[in-house]
Design an enzyme around this catalytic site. Structure first.
Site, PDB file in Angstrom:
ATOM      1  N   GLU A 105       0.784  -1.229   0.000  1.00  0.00           N
ATOM      2  CA  GLU A 105       0.000   0.000   0.000  1.00  0.00           C
ATOM      3  C   GLU A 105       0.820   1.286   0.000  1.00  0.00           C
ATOM      4  OE1 GLU A 105      -3.504   0.148  -0.159  1.00  0.00           O
ATOM      5  OE2 GLU A 105      -3.094  -1.925  -0.727  1.00  0.00           O
ATOM      6  N   SER A 165     -50.147 -34.814   1.047  1.00  0.00           N
ATOM      7  CA  SER A 165     -50.478 -35.947   1.923  1.00  0.00           C
ATOM      8  C   SER A 165     -49.632 -36.021   3.180  1.00  0.00           C
ATOM      9  CB  SER A 165     -50.344 -37.260   1.147  1.00  0.00           C
ATOM     10  OG  SER A 165     -51.326 -37.330   0.128  1.00  0.00           O
TER      11      SER A 165
END
Length: 720
Positions: free
Chosen positions: A142, A431
């Protein structure tokens, strides 16, 4: 006499002079003057050239005169601005963690972290305590001149402008050329605090802080100078270490190291440090949980920078490249995303998705079971589903007391914040509702050996007219037992049973077992016309397994604030009130085993282990279900399309039953077989063949009442 006046002349050495040299010097000087005059006269430029040259000299002198004055004024303004910002900078401790929202960390049933929600702050890490490899990786990536500049790097800014213009962007769009100090200035938003009335969310606030503009760049200069003067290099780096966002909800390098590698940021090796530093370029894109290979490739670039700048020896560099960083086991599995979302959504908002505190949640999740469920689903779809199918599926695994052990809300399992089909999709249950019809009958005194007629049937429905249910296979069996009727999912027999015990009794049993959805009021409720979620249905079946008591599905065992020992909330759910008698529940359990042994759920049969369950398929094949249990776990499976279009050739006894079997075989592989708690037919008196099951129970029992004497009287008269 010598001399004059009798005096002798003094003896003095004659003064020697180099007349030749003196004359030569005189001639040389004269020659130079003559040469300069001749050169001046011989090379004299034309007057227009001399005029232009003079003009440029005048302009240069004017620019210099004006320029140094402007520079001095700019310097004075920067100095005054720096002095303005300096006293406004708060103590550094107040800037370490400035989140307006907290985080939720979730632990499984064994206390292992499996998921995070919100932005996690792992704790303060400083420039002195962080791993030297991570510190070097950040600086190399950086801001390699971080410890040599005063807060800004003109060379970096000019280089970034050149790159942006060359790539067709604006001068301050894209690369910013910012130093670490300038990046920290952005992270603290140049001292502008978060204001809820000004920004819709913290995300909007941070996006605005990161937005580049000429004015913001200008303002960054004195602000950075003030930070350098107030905090110093190491403190600025400490702020950067703790405030940078690093993907997957990790705020700061300590949280990121714990999330991705399961260790502190002061313990990471060069490969791990490079991967963490590589996230700064694009946290979400390079997050290893999103794409590990991409994150490793980015880390290799960072390692190259560290090596070139002397932070890694040749050997360290080669070792780091040969052994790239890998995710921790918990981060790699990313299990339980749907479960984690459900836990957060079902917790109080101030302790869940809206928390301002860091919350620790101890949950019921079993990561081994969760992984087994995910693998089972993947196996079935890879081997038995047509490629390109858009069908979705969901799975819930829970214990008999309602403790949810696993949850899969869709085919894409490594997700968070996705639509959860296990808890959010309300679909017709088909069902799978029928066990509650028979539960009501058994609780009223009927037993599994009682007979019911399977024959064509027409029921008048007030407001709708006549309704004639049909059997799935189009066949009619005559007189059959309740066990046979349930095992073969016979519609006409089920409707007769429901009519005999009363629709309200059936509705009440289903609701008491935990089906909270709006249940149908007509007789179609008996065949599963109502809608529910998979979680509710699985919880209702857990009530059958535990002997007839309701359960409230739960996923939280304990919730507390990070650092506190006193829980804020304990278990929220579990076994509730009794719904049906234990005798009825144990008979129903046997009836459901016959669904798997000889009925519609034969594809769910487990070798050497008793299991009970029920299939379910809705009209037009839009939904397919299988829910069942062993003595250890209840598992619910649903399949369908999100747009509610019909499935192609899928019934509850097909793929859902196979998924259920695959899940059960995996989660019970290491468990010894245990018998189901049930009453078998031979444990009951034989059925009375002369008294077929029709409108009245063969064995009388106290029926469920509505609480309304008139309704009960009419029901007694009409037999329903």
């Amino acid at each position: 006499m010598n001399g004059t006046g009798g005096r002798k002349r003094p003896l003095v050495a004659e003064r020697r002079t180099n007349s030749t040299s003196s004359n030569a010097k005189k001639k040389t000087a004269s020659s130079r003057r003559s040469t300069r005059r001749a050169r001046s006269q011989g090379s004299r430029a034309p007057w227009p050239v001399r005029a232009v040259t003079g003009l440029f000299r005048f302009i240069a002198r004017a620019i210099w005169a004006i320029g140094w004055r402007i520079a001095a004024m700019v310097g004075l303004v920067v100095l005054l601005a720096t002095l303005y910002f300096y006293p406004q900078l708060p103590p550094i401790d107040s800037l370490i963690d400035a989140r307006t929202r907290g985080s939720v960390t979730m632990l499984d049933r064994e206390g292992r972290v499996f998921a995070w929600r919100g932005e996690t702050f792992g704790g303060t890490i400083t420039a002195d305590t962080v791993s030297p490899h991570l510190k070097n990786a950040i600086i190399a990536t950086e801001d390699k001149r971080f410890y040599r500049h005063l807060g800004i790097s003109p060379r970096g800014i000019l280089g970034a402008i050149r790159i942006n213009l060359a790539e067709g962007r604006g001068p301050f769009e894209g690369n910013g050329g910012s130093t670490i100090t300038q990046q920290v200035a952005k992270l603290i938003c140049l001292g502008v605090p978060y204001d809820k009335s000004k920004w819709k969310s913290e995300a909007d606030y941070e996006a605005d802080c990161r937005r580049s503009s000429l004015w913001r760049k200008i303002k960054e200069v004195p602000f950075s100078f003030a930070m350098e003067a107030r905090y110093g290099k190491d403190n600025i780096l400490t702020l950067y270490l703790n405030r940078a966002y690093l993907g997957a909800g990790a705020r700061g390098f300590e949280a990121a190291a714990q999330r991705y590698f399961g260790k502190s940021a002061n313990e990471v090796n060069p490969a791990e440090a490079a991967m963490l530093a590589g996230l700064l370029k694009a946290p979400s894109y390079y997050a290893p949980t999103a794409n590990l290979k991409r994150a490793q490739d980015r880390a290799a670039v960072v390692l190259g920078l560290m090596h070139d700048q002397g932070y890694l020896t040749d050997r360290q560099y080669r070792d780091a490249l040969a052994n790239p960083a890998r995710l921790s086991k918990a981060a790699e599995q990313r299990t339980g995303g749907y479960f984690a979302d459900w836990v957060v959504d079902s917790s109080p908002a101030f302790l869940g998705d809206s928390t301002t505190e860091d919350v620790i949640v101890w949950t019921t999740l079993d990561q081994k079971i969760q992984k087994s469920a995910e693998e089972a689903l993947q196996t079935v779809f890879e081997t038995r589903v047509k490629p390109g199918s858009r069908a979705e599926a969901a799975i819930v695994v829970m214990s008999a007391d309602g403790a949810v052990r696993a949850m899969v809300g869709g085919r894409q399992t490594k997700v968070s914040g996705a639509f959860n089909r296990a808890t959010q999709a309300r679909r017709q249950v088909g069902s799978t509702f029928k066990p509650f019809v028979y539960a009501a009958a058994l609780d009223m005194g009927y037993d599994m050996n009682a007979y019911v007629e399977d024959a064509p049937l027409t029921v008048y429905v007030k407001g709708s007219g006549e309704w004639s249910p049909k059997n799935y296979d189009g066949k009619y069996r005559g007189m059959i037992t309740l066990t046979e009727a349930l095992a073969n999912s016979v519609n006409t027999a089920t409707v007769r049973v429901g009519q005999a015990v009363g629709l309200e009794a059936v509705r009440q049993v289903a609701a008491d077992f935990g089906l909270q959805s709006d249940l149908s009021t007509g007789p179609a409720i008996l065949l599963g016309a109502s809608e529910s979620t998979l979680l509710e249905m699985t919880g209702a079946y857990a009530g059958i397994l535990n002997g007839g008591s309701s359960v409230r599905p739960y996923g939280v065992l304990e919730l507390r604030l990070q650092g506190d020992e006193t829980p804020l909330m304990g278990q929220d759910g579990g076994i509730g009130e009794r719904v049906i008698s234990e005798r009825a529940a144990r008979q129903l359990t046997y009836m459901m085993t016959q669904v798997i042994e000889q009925g519609t759920g034969r594809r769910a049969r487990l070798k050497g282990r008793e299991a009970a369950g029920k299939t379910g398929t809705t009209s037009d094949y839009r939904d397919a279900w299988f829910i069942g249990f062993t003595a250890d776990y209840v598992v619910g499976v649903w399949m369908g399309n999100d747009d509610n279009t019909p499935l192609t050739g899928v019934t509850g006894g097909g793929l859902p039953a196979e998924i259920w079997r695959e899940v059960m075989e995996r989660i019970e592989a290491d468990l010894p077989p245990r018998p189901l708690p049930m009453i078998r037919p031979e444990d009951l008196p034989p059925p009375a063949l002369a008294e077929p099951y029709s409108e009245q129970p063969r064995r009388q029992a106290t029926p469920r009442t509505s609480g309304d004497p008139i309704t009960d009287l009419l029901r007694a008269i009409l037999g329903n």
